[in-house]
Enzyme design. Structure first.
Site, PDB file in Angstrom:
ATOM      1  N   CYS A 160      -1.981  -3.015   6.997  1.00 14.85           N
ATOM      2  CA  CYS A 160      -1.472  -3.254   8.654  1.00 14.85           C
ATOM      3  C   CYS A 160      -1.640  -1.541   9.121  1.00 14.85           C
ATOM      4  CB  CYS A 160       0.536  -3.193   8.726  1.00 14.85           C
ATOM      5  SG  CYS A 160       1.316  -2.138   7.827  1.00 14.85           S
TER       6      CYS A 160
ATOM      7  N   GLU B 151       0.595  -1.104  -0.283  1.00 11.41           N
ATOM      8  CA  GLU B 151       0.132  -0.089   0.511  1.00 11.41           C
ATOM      9  C   GLU B 151       0.712   1.083   0.240  1.00 11.41           C
ATOM     10  OE1 GLU B 151      -2.358  -2.863   2.300  1.00 11.41           O
ATOM     11  OE2 GLU B 151      -0.232  -2.624   1.907  1.00 11.41           O
TER      12      GLU B 151
END
Length: 158
Positions: free
Chosen positions: A85, A57
């Site tokens: 996360c 990401e």
């Protein structure tokens, strides 16, 4: 022609799978879309770049921001092969896309050896109880950067 959410998600999953098969990093992929156009992609490259922040990401966000020449992802959608996360989720919020979609969840990641629960737990602890020494140092100058920022004519608020 615009793709469906599921087609973009499958692209993110395919990136994650290819990343593992080619030995480039962990099983994570991300696709960023704006107005039906793929702006950027990213795959986990933590071990190949020796960079603990090189998650799929974050890499996709960096690539998209560079392409859009912007530090925000207005009107963008992020498709992640797995629930982000804590670091990636923070980066996503800072980038301000309009939507986040993910496939596997944090429990699936944990079962595969990618357990982030300790980070969530650490954030709730008093500094003195964290596993990494965390201590605020009393400095008279600690507010000076904020004061300069507040008065700066060069600042670009974000």
């Amino acid at each position: 022609m615009n793709k469906t959410k599921e087609e973009y998600m499958q692209m993110a999953i395919d990136l994650a799978q290819k990343n593992v098969e080619e030995g480039k990093g962990g099983p994570f992929g991300a696709v960023i879309v704006k107005n039906g156009e793929i702006i950027a992609t990213g795959a986990n490259s933590v071990t190949t770049l020796n960079d603990p922040t090189a998650h799929a990401e974050v890499t996709a966000i960096r690539n998209a921001c560079k392409k859009l020449n912007s530090f925000q992802l207005d009107d963008c959608e992020i498709y992640s092969s797995c629930e982000p996360c804590p670091m990636c989720l923070g980066a996503i919020y800072w980038a301000r896309p309009k939507a986040l979609y993910f496939a596997a969840d944090k429990d699936d990641a944990s079962n595969a050896g990618f357990d982030d629960s300790f980070i969530y737990e650490e954030l709730e602890l008093d500094y003195s109880k964290r596993s990494i020494l965390t201590q605020q140092l009393t400095m008279n100058s600690k507010l000076k950067p904020f004061e300069i920022w507040d008065k700066s004519s060069l600042k670009l608020a974000y």
